[in-house]
Structure formats: structure tokens, C-alpha cells
Scaffold this motif. Structure first.
Motif, PDB file in Angstrom:
ATOM      1  N   GLY A 106      31.828  62.612  39.997  1.00 34.45           N
ATOM      2  CA  GLY A 106      33.025  62.205  39.269  1.00 34.45           C
ATOM      3  C   GLY A 106      33.742  61.052  39.934  1.00 34.45           C
ATOM      4  N   VAL A 107      33.857  61.100  41.267  1.00 31.82           N
ATOM      5  CA  VAL A 107      34.544  60.029  41.987  1.00 31.82           C
ATOM      6  C   VAL A 107      33.790  58.717  41.846  1.00 31.82           C
ATOM      7  CG1 VAL A 107      35.166  59.210  44.291  1.00 31.82           C
ATOM      8  CG2 VAL A 107      35.724  61.542  43.598  1.00 31.82           C
ATOM      9  N   LEU A 108      32.468  58.763  41.944  1.00 26.98           N
ATOM     10  CA  LEU A 108      31.685  57.528  41.850  1.00 26.98           C
ATOM     11  C   LEU A 108      31.711  56.957  40.434  1.00 26.98           C
ATOM     12  CD1 LEU A 108      28.638  58.414  44.111  1.00 26.98           C
ATOM     13  CD2 LEU A 108      30.534  56.879  44.629  1.00 26.98           C
ATOM     14  N   ILE A 109      31.634  57.837  39.440  1.00 28.26           N
ATOM     15  CA  ILE A 109      31.729  57.364  38.045  1.00 28.26           C
ATOM     16  C   ILE A 109      33.068  56.677  37.824  1.00 28.26           C
ATOM     17  CG2 ILE A 109      32.154  58.246  35.716  1.00 28.26           C
ATOM     18  CD1 ILE A 109      29.274  57.909  36.093  1.00 28.26           C
ATOM     19  N   TYR A 110      34.144  57.283  38.346  1.00 29.91           N
ATOM     20  CA  TYR A 110      35.462  56.683  38.170  1.00 29.91           C
ATOM     21  C   TYR A 110      35.549  55.340  38.912  1.00 29.91           C
ATOM     22  CZ  TYR A 110      40.494  56.055  38.410  1.00 29.91           C
ATOM     23  OH  TYR A 110      41.758  55.532  38.319  1.00 29.91           O
ATOM     24  N   ALA A 111      34.986  55.312  40.146  1.00 31.46           N
ATOM     25  CA  ALA A 111      35.020  54.062  40.917  1.00 31.46           C
ATOM     26  C   ALA A 111      34.247  52.950  40.212  1.00 31.46           C
ATOM     27  CB  ALA A 111      34.443  54.311  42.318  1.00 31.46           C
ATOM     28  N   VAL A 112      33.121  53.303  39.621  1.00 33.07           N
ATOM     29  CA  VAL A 112      32.330  52.309  38.886  1.00 33.07           C
ATOM     30  C   VAL A 112      33.100  51.792  37.690  1.00 33.07           C
ATOM     31  CG1 VAL A 112      30.291  52.042  37.427  1.00 33.07           C
ATOM     32  CG2 VAL A 112      30.085  53.103  39.683  1.00 33.07           C
ATOM     33  N   SER A 113      33.780  52.693  36.969  1.00 34.62           N
ATOM     34  CA  SER A 113      34.538  52.256  35.795  1.00 34.62           C
ATOM     35  C   SER A 113      35.684  51.321  36.189  1.00 34.62           C
ATOM     36  CB  SER A 113      35.077  53.469  35.037  1.00 34.62           C
ATOM     37  OG  SER A 113      36.056  54.147  35.798  1.00 34.62           O
ATOM     38  N   ARG A 114      36.261  51.527  37.373  1.00 43.53           N
ATOM     39  CA  ARG A 114      37.353  50.658  37.814  1.00 43.53           C
ATOM     40  C   ARG A 114      36.844  49.296  38.268  1.00 43.53           C
ATOM     41  NH1 ARG A 114      42.265  51.714  38.339  1.00 43.53           N
ATOM     42  NH2 ARG A 114      42.461  50.102  39.951  1.00 43.53           N
ATOM     43  N   ARG A 115      35.586  49.242  38.648  1.00 47.31           N
ATOM     44  CA  ARG A 115      35.052  47.974  39.180  1.00 47.31           C
ATOM     45  C   ARG A 115      34.192  47.251  38.139  1.00 47.31           C
ATOM     46  NH1 ARG A 115      32.410  49.616  44.820  1.00 47.31           N
ATOM     47  NH2 ARG A 115      32.182  47.347  45.002  1.00 47.31           N
ATOM     48  N   THR A 116      34.477  47.513  36.867  1.00 48.52           N
ATOM     49  CA  THR A 116      33.705  46.888  35.796  1.00 48.52           C
ATOM     50  C   THR A 116      33.715  45.363  35.921  1.00 48.52           C
ATOM     51  OG1 THR A 116      34.214  48.710  34.320  1.00 48.52           O
ATOM     52  CG2 THR A 116      33.485  46.655  33.302  1.00 48.52           C
ATOM     53  N   ARG A 117      34.898  44.795  36.128  1.00 46.71           N
ATOM     54  CA  ARG A 117      35.018  43.342  36.196  1.00 46.71           C
ATOM     55  C   ARG A 117      34.243  42.786  37.393  1.00 46.71           C
ATOM     56  NH1 ARG A 117      40.620  39.966  37.097  1.00 46.71           N
ATOM     57  NH2 ARG A 117      39.774  37.893  36.737  1.00 46.71           N
ATOM     58  N   GLU A 118      34.354  43.471  38.543  1.00 45.55           N
ATOM     59  CA  GLU A 118      33.660  43.005  39.738  1.00 45.55           C
ATOM     60  C   GLU A 118      32.148  42.966  39.509  1.00 45.55           C
ATOM     61  OE1 GLU A 118      32.432  44.611  44.167  1.00 45.55           O
ATOM     62  OE2 GLU A 118      34.022  45.630  43.055  1.00 45.55           O
ATOM     63  N   PHE A 119      31.595  44.068  38.957  1.00 45.96           N
ATOM     64  CA  PHE A 119      30.145  44.113  38.752  1.00 45.96           C
ATOM     65  C   PHE A 119      29.711  43.059  37.738  1.00 45.96           C
ATOM     66  CE2 PHE A 119      30.478  48.811  39.982  1.00 45.96           C
ATOM     67  CZ  PHE A 119      30.262  48.521  41.314  1.00 45.96           C
ATOM     68  N   GLY A 120      30.563  42.856  36.695  1.00 39.36           N
ATOM     69  CA  GLY A 120      30.232  41.833  35.716  1.00 39.36           C
ATOM     70  C   GLY A 120      30.181  40.449  36.329  1.00 39.36           C
ATOM     71  N   LEU A 121      31.168  40.119  37.169  1.00 43.77           N
ATOM     72  CA  LEU A 121      31.187  38.821  37.839  1.00 43.77           C
ATOM     73  C   LEU A 121      29.997  38.661  38.786  1.00 43.77           C
ATOM     74  CD1 LEU A 121      34.989  38.456  38.664  1.00 43.77           C
ATOM     75  CD2 LEU A 121      33.655  37.135  37.009  1.00 43.77           C
TER      76      LEU A 121
END
Length: 860
Positions: free
Chosen positions: A755-770
Motif C-alpha cells: 500500500g505504501v509503495l502504491i501510494y508513493a508511486v501515485s504521488r510520483r507520477t509526474r517525476e516518472f513521466g519526466l
């Protein structure tokens, strides 16, 4: 006490304000022409009763407080309804945590910690005495008489022994556990009857008995008119004097007495007169000291009463001969070793559940940053926001506690079944009581604090300017020590729980593999019986065995005083004297002629006991391998003459080793004696080997026994397999509990990490996209997410291994055939949790690579 100071200050402020208003009103009245005294009276008349005004203001404040609490509850319910998935998972986690820990607490409390239901149980002492062979010998009734007379001015003594009888109720019979006790037994313990009286004095010449609560419910349906009615015990008539309360089941923890009768009735009415004069009996003695008397002084006086010619053997040199010890209430050592260890284990399990909820709550608080920021910006104090979050946690904890108590009741029932293993006399009193409810209340408070303080702390430290400028999907991971410490703690506890489960499962496999000095695969019907005919017990057993052997479906029959690992007579020993050595107390069994062949006990040298070993023949014995190694080393024991039980006997064979009392003990030196050459103990166990399912022939075997001896009594009937299951019951319960906790810890830790990692990934959407827009490959993105989880595991696993080492050292005595320091358990635990960490990180890592660069940028 800050809230109390605030209240006193508000009271003083209110009083000053009211005095100021009164003075202004008096000044106005003086301006109207009244004298100062008249002006004050007029102001008070117009203003009204100051005390009533203050009470009205307090009442309005309390109403406002109730309204505020009501608002908090309504708002909390709305918030929880908006996230049903997180709410259900939180309640489920807390229910598992509280349910498992409450169930474990109830079992540990009943078996180890709860004081026995007597008057001042810590002051009730158990007597024990030893001879010069080091053996703790059982008391006979004459010992009690001598000790009671010698200690009359020092202590009050009572004696009891546990025996068996057959209860006839209508057309049905049932074996029952009987305690024959001295007349002062109930008064010494300080217990009262639920119905009638706890009195065993004869009533108009008729002997009386007191019934146990469970027998009263089981056999008589809880009949409130049972007092004064007749009952038949082993064909002897008694009158019911009373029924004991449910919580009282005797003085032996875990053993529920069905019937209490006086020793006089046991000796004379039941016909057991030998028990009145035999010093090698089965009595236990309890005592309460007189004021000012020490246990050591009283024990010395009692010891002197049972030594000397015609009594017991000399006292051991340099050791305590007779001791009076508290056995009925946990002392500080038990409280620390068992109670402290239990509470630490329960706290760790509860931490795993609450850490899961705290992580979910932190994630929700992160998504509610703007809501909380707006509330703070509009004037809500930090305590107001903290209270709101704690109320939400309280609702989750209360819902989880309710479901947890239901789970705890289920686990308590299963634990009772495990421990009883089908025996109605095995009762530990595992129940829902005030101690369990108090523990549950503490667990709820801890769960509120564990799961609510982290998000509350996060809320009060919000930077409002940052909150209103922040955007979802910010670049870079948002790290917080709260989340990471919770995850590290969860991983550490999971490593320890997994390792403990592995230890108990391996220990159980070793216990199952123990060969108990016989073939455990034999299809045997095991019956504890009492002869009705007046004849030598050995001759009766021989004739019964011969008749059993001709029953259709029976391969053969034999007899013994007891069966290995049975609860009856497990502490029976005999005195062995070897020239040049100190006397030894060695476990022994009296067996019939065909015992070794029928039971599958391997004779490694010489021969076993056979049918020619009768009362008038040469006295012989068969010893175990451990006896040959330890008592008669460096020589062949076969043919040696050894003094056993005060008589010279020739060793005619060596039998295989096997445990005597339980599967965890190292095989002790053991002696087999011919039943016909041993003192009459009154204990007879028949073993009948069958071609098919043993219980299917139980009726035919009992019918044949009744044809031979209509007055014979059968106290219990079971199979060898059932007896082995009973011997394994505690190992299986411990392995089941440890396995359940291991699964619980691993699953919840995996769910929390996921759950923590899924939430962290969702918060870093912009970073991963860039990153992907700038050329990063999917494997690099996945490695970033997995590395984050491995970083947390790298802290948690070593801490968990240290916890496992401490737990292993603490549980060393409960494990069979393994050493807690075995590296296998540490490697397996670390590997399993590491694999879990990678599995929990894999899906979020893959999900991070599915974010399209343009879609991520458009979302901003």
C-alpha cells in the motif's frame, strides 16, 4: 494536568467578569440616588443569583462540548465512508491484531498467570518431600495424619488424592474424576458451594458428595433441585450435598474434578481400605501457615514427622527434605518470565496490525493535506485537528475490537479443544472474563495511540504556505521517518514471527517422530479398569487377557500398570541401589507377560517379561538402554543382580529407550517389573490389539469383560492413536499458534508495504513521466521503486534477526530437538521476508512504468 489548570483559570476569569458587572450595576444605582449599601443590594436583586448564573454558563459549555464531540463523530463517519476500502482494511487489521492477541492472552492467562479461585491463593502452600535417592515421593494417608499432628500449632493441613469412579445416572454410566479429601478441604481453600453446602459430613448415616459444576451441567442438566438427591458411584449410594461454582474445578490447574467425597467414604464406603494405611499412596498435602510462622520452620517440623523406622526413607544430605511452596498464584518470577514475555509478544503482534493502520492513516492524511490546512487556516487549533483524527482512529479501533473479540472467542474455543484433546476432565477455564476485557480495553487504547498519533503529528506540523502551493505528483519521493519507521518495525517483527513459526513447526515434526518405547502405529484399544472380583490382580489380568484374545477381530491382549505418556501414574518411580553409588529414583512400570511383543517394544538383549514371571518365581527386571548406560556402564547388565524397590532382582533383558512423562524429556533410565511380582497399586490398564479400527470393537470387548466379571469397572476407553494425539496436543497448539502469527505478520507486512509503495508511486507520477520523457528505460524506473523497498528491508531484517535470537533463547525449553541458534532459521526468515518485500514492490514498480510521459505532463 494542563486541562485542569485551564479550567481553574476560566473559572477565575468568569468570577472576575461577574464581579465587574455587579460593580457597574451598583455604580449606576448610586448615580440614581441610592446609598452605597442600598445600591449593592439593588444590583444583586437585579443581577440575580451569581452561583446559578455560573452554573448556567457551565451547563452551556458542557452542551457545547457534547455538540463538538457529536460533530467530530459525524465528521469521522463521513470521512471513513468516503474511503470504504481503507476503512475495511483498517478494521480488518485491528480485528486480527486484537483478536489474535486477546485469544493468546486468554490462553496464557488461564494456563500460567491467573490465580486459582481460592481465598488468598498466594498463602496456600503445597508440601513436597524427598528421600535420599533424590525422589519426590508421594504421600500416603498415614503421612498426612502424622504431619497434621506434628504441625497442629504451626499450620492447618488438608489432604486430597485424585482417583476414579463410575457414575450411574439412569441407564447410562460414565467414568468420573473423584477427589477424596479431608473434612477441612473446602474451608481451608476458602470456597463456597453454588448450591447447597460444601460439606462432606455424613447426613443421617448416609455419605455425602459435592458435585463439580461441569458434571452437574453435563449429566444432570443443571437441575437446581439436585441437592439432597441420591447418586450411585461405583454401585455405592451417596447423597448430593452441594454443587461447586463454575470457576472452581479443584486445586490441580487444568484438571476438572467431577466429584468430591470424604476420605472416610473413600476408604470405607468405596472399599479402598488399603489407601488408609499405605504410605506409598497418591495424596497431596496443602497447608496454610498460622500467623507468625515461617514456611521453613513449619516444613522442618512436618519433615520430622514422616522420617524414621516404619515410615519414609532418610532425608537427602545437603538438600531440602520437605518444602512448603506457593503453587496456586503466580509469583514475581513467573510474572516476569511468563507474563512479561507474553505481553512483549502480544505487543509486537498488535504493533504489526496498528502499524498497517497507521500507514493507511498517514496516506489518507497526506491526501487530506489541503482539507486539514484549510481548517488550520480558518482558526481551528492544533488540538482540535488532533482530536478529530484520534476520534477517527477510535472508531476504527472500536469496530476492530468488536470483531476481534468474536475472533478471540473462536480461538479460545479451539485452544480449549486442542488442550483437552477429547478429555472432559481437562479444563483450563479459558473464557471471556474481566481480565480479558481489561486487556482488550488496553489493546484498544494502544491501537488508538499507535494508529492515530502518527497522522496527528503529521497534521499539526503542516506548513500552510507549502500546502496551498503544493501540487499532486510532485517530483522526488516524499520521505518521512514516521512511515519508514513503521515499515522497518513491521518487517522486523515479521522476521521474528516467521522464525518462531519455523522453530515450532520443526519442533512439532521432531515430536511426531519420537518413538515412545513402543510401536505408535499399533491398533490398540486402551482401557483403564478396576476388578470387581476379589482375587489377586495379576491373576485377574491374566484371565481377562486370555478371554479378550478370543474375541473376534482381536489379535491379542496384555496389561500393565500404565501406558507410557499417559496422565495416570506418570511420576511413579522405584528405588535402585547399586553398591558404590548413591540411591537412585528410576521410573518404572509393571507389565504383563506378553507386553513387549504386543506393544512392539523392542528387546535389544536378553528377553522381556514373560508369563513364567509369576509371584513365586525368581524376581526379575528388564531395564532400558539409558539404564544400562548410566546405572551399569562398561558392562553387560544382562544377568546382573540389582536391588530394585528393596528387593534383589536379576536383569534379564534390555529394552529400547522411550520417554516416560512427555515427548520432550530425554529418555530416562527405566525399569520394567513383572506385574505379579510388584506391590499391588490398584492401577490396571488393559491393551487390546485389533485387526481393524479399535473403537469398533470397544463394545464387544466390554461385553466380554462383563461376562467374566460383571462388577468390573471401566474408567476410560481410548485408542493408542488418541493417546499419542493427547501427548502431542500442546506441541500442535504451539505450532498452530506460531504458524498463525507468522502468516499474520507476513501478510499484513506485505499488504502495508504494498500500500505504501502504491501510494508513493501515485504521488510520483509526474517525476516518472519526466524521467521516461528524458529517456529513462522501464527497468530503471522499476529498479528505483524496488531499491526503495530493499532499503527499508535492509534496516528491518537485521533488527528482526536480533528479535528472533532473543525469542529463541526465551523459548528454548519449549522446543524439541532443535537449537534456537541454528542458522537455518535465521536464513529462512530473512529470505522469506526479503522475498515478500520484493513481491510487494514488484506490482508498484511495474505500475510506475505504465505511466505515459505525455499523460503525466497533461495531468499537471
Amino acid at each position: 494536568m494542563h486541562w485542569w489548570r485551564q479550567r481553574k483559570e476560566s473559572e477565575r476569569d468568569l468570577a472576575r467578569e461577574l464581579r465587574s458587572d455587579l460593580e457597574l450595576e451598583a455604580e449606576e444605582q448610586r448615580e440614581n440616588g441610592l446609598s452605597p449599601e442600598e445600591a449593592r443590594y439593588a444590583a444583586r436583586r437585579k443581577f440575580g443569583n451569581v452561583t446559578l448564573i455560573m452554573e448556567e454558563i457551565y451547563r452551556k459549555d458542557r452542551i457545547e462540548l457534547l455538540e463538538t464531540v457529536s460533530q467530530d463523530l459525524r465528521h469521522s463517519l463521513r470521512v471513513l465512508r468516503k474511503s470504504p476500502g481503507a476503512t475495511i482494511l483498517s478494521v480488518f487489521s485491528i480485528a486480527l491484531g486484537i483478536g489474535l492477541t486477546a485469544g493468546m492472552f486468554s490462553v496464557g492467562d488461564a494456563m500460567l498467570l491467573r490465580p486459582m479461585p481460592f481465598r488468598r491463593p498466594s498463602q496456600l502452600l503445597m508440601a513436597s518431600s524427598r528421600g535420599d535417592d533424590g525422589r519426590a515421593f508421594p504421600y500416603g494417608f498415614p503421612d498426612y495424619v502424622d504431619m497434621a499432628a506434628a504441625g497442629r500449632d504451626l499450620a492447618e493441613l488438608a489432604a486430597y488424592q485424585q482417583r476414579g469412579a463410575i457414575l450411574a445416572a439412569g441407564d447410562e454410566t460414565e467414568p468420573v474424576l473423584v477427589d477424596s479429601v479431608t473434612p477441612n478441604y473446602f474451608s481451608l481453600l476458602g470456597v463456597r458451594a453454588l448450591l447447597g453446602q460444601a460439606s462432606l459430613d455424613a447426613l443421617a448415616g448416609r455419605p455425602q458428595v459435592v458435585l463439580g459444576y461441569r458434571l452437574w451441567q453435563r449429566r444432570f442438566g443443571g437441575d437446581a433441585n439436585m441437592v439432597g438427591r441420591p447418586v450411585l458411584l461405583s454401585r455405592k449410594a451417596f447423597v448430593v450435598a452441594g454443587v461447586m461454582p463454575e470457576e472452581f474445578y479443584g486445586v490441580v490447574r487444568g484438571s476438572a474434578t467431577d466429584v468430591w467425597m470424604s476420605n472416610d467414604a473413600w476408604f470405607n464406603v468405596m472399599g479402598n481400605r488399603n489407601d488408609q494405611v499405605y504410605r506409598g499412596g497418591q495424596f497431596e498435602i496443602v497447608a496454610r501457615l498460622k500467623p507468625g510462622v515461617t514456611a521453613q520452620h513449619a516444613a522442618a517440623a512436618l519433615d520430622s514427622a514422616i522420617r524414621g523406622p516404619g515410615k519414609h526413607k532418610p532425608a537427602p544430605v545437603g538438600a531440602t527434605a520437605t518444602a512448603l511452596e506457593s503453587k496456586f498464584a503466580p509469583n514475581w518470577v513467573t510474572g516476569i518470565l511468563f507474563g512479561g514475555g507474553l505481553m512483549v509478544a502480544l505487543s509486537l503482534v498488535l504493533f504489526v496490525a496498528c502499524a498497517n493502520v497507521a500507514q493507511l492513516r498517514l496516506a489518507q492524511a497526506e491526501s487530506r493535506r489541503k482539507e486539514l490546512g484549510v481548517r488550520l487556516a480558518m482558526g481551528a487549533g492544533g488540538w482540535r485537528v488532533v482530536r478529530q483524527l484520534l476520534v477517527e482512529s477510535m472508531l476504527l479501533s472500536l469496530a476492530g475490537a468488536g470483531l476481534g473479540l468474536l475472533l478471540a472467542r473462536l480461538l479460545m474455543g479451539k485452544a480449549s479443544e486442542f488442550l483437552a484433546a477429547g478429555r472432559v476432565s481437562v479444563v483450563y477455564g479459558i473464557r471471556l472474563d474481566y481480565r480479558l476485557l481489561a486487556y482488550t480495553l488496553v489493546a484498544v487504547l494502544l491501537s488508538v495511540l499507535f494508529s492515530g498519533l502518527a497522522p496527528a503529528r503529521h497534521a499539526v506540523k503542516l506548513n500552510l504556505a507549502e500546502v496551498f502551493k503544493s501540487e499532486q505528483g510532485a517530483i522526488g519521493p516524499r520521505r518521512g521517518w514516521n512511515k519508514e519507521m513503521l515499515l522497518i518495525g513491521q518487517i522486523a517483527v515479521s522476521v521474528a514471527l516467521f522464525g518462531i513459526a519455523a522453530m515450532f513447526l520443526v519442533s512439532l515434526s521432531h515430536a511426531v517422530a519420537v518413538r515412545p518405547g513402543l510401536d505408535p502405529q499399533k491398533k490398540l484399544l486402551v482401557m483403564s479398569v478396576g476388578p470387581g472380583r476379589r482375587m489377586a490382580p495379576a491373576a485377574w489380568c491374566e484371565q481377562v487377557s486370555e478371554r479378550m484374545a478370543v474375541v473376534t477381530g482381536v489379535r491379542g491382549a496384555t496389561y500393565a500398570r500404565r501406558l507410557p505418556l499417559s496422565a495416570s501414574g506418570w511420576g511413579w518411580t522405584t528405588r535402585v541401589e547399586i553398591p558404590g553409588q548413591a540411591p537412585l529414583a528410576v521410573p518404572e512400570n509393571d507389565v504383563g507377560g506378553s507386553y513387549f511383543a504386543l506393544m512392539g517394544t523392542r528387546v535389544l538383549a536378553g528377553r522381556g517379561i514373560d508369563t513364567n514371571d509369576r509371584p513365586g518365581s525368581a524376581r526379575v527386571a528388564v531395564v532400558s538402554q539409558a539404564f544400562a548406560r548410566q546405572v551399569l556402564p562398561a558392562r553387560n547388565p544382562v544377568g546382573e543382580w540389582v536391588k530394585i524397590g528393596g528387593q534383589m532382582r536379576q536383569v534379564v533383558g534390555i529394552a529400547e529407550d522411550g520417554p516416560s512423562k512427555d515427548l520432550h524429556e530425554p529418555p530416562p533410565p527405566f525399569v520394567y517389573l513383572p506385574y505379579g511380582q510388584a506391590p499391588d497399586s490398584g492401577d490396571i490398564t488393559l491393551m487390546v490389539e485389533t485387526t481393524g479400527e479399535p473403537l469398533a470393537l470397544a463394545r464387544a470387548v466390554r461385553d466380554e469383560l462383563n461376562r467374566y466379571d460383571p462388577r468390573a469397572e471401566v474408567y476410560s476407553t481410548q485408542t493408542l492413536k488418541r493417546q499419542m494425539d493427547e501427548a502431542l496436543s500442546q506441541d500442535r497448539m504451539m505450532a498452530s499458534a506460531a504458524g498463525m502469527l507468522g502468516i499474520f505478520g507476513v501478510v499484513l507486512t506485505g499488504a502495508g508495504l504494498f500500500g505504501v509503495l502504491i501510494y508513493a508511486v501515485s504521488r510520483r507520477t509526474r517525476e516518472f513521466g519526466l524521467r521516461m520523457a528524458l529517456g529513462a528505460r522501464p527497468a530503471e524506473i522499476q529498479r528505483m521503486v524496488i531499491t526503495e523497498s530493499l532499503r527499508i528491508a535492509a534496516w528491518g531484517i537485521p533488527i528482526g534477526l536480533m528479535l528472533l535470537a532473543g525469542a529463541g533463547a526465551y523459548m528454548r525449553s519449549w522446543l524439541l530437538g532443535i537449537t534456537p541458534a541454528n542458522p537455518m532459521f535465521y536464513v529462512a526468515s530473512a529470505t522469506a521476508v526479503l522475498a515478500l518485500t520484493l513481491l510487494a514492490a514488484w506490482v508498484p514498480a511495474v505500475r510506475a512504468t505504465h505511466v505515459g510521459p505525455m499523460a503525466a505532463l497533461r495531468d499537471q
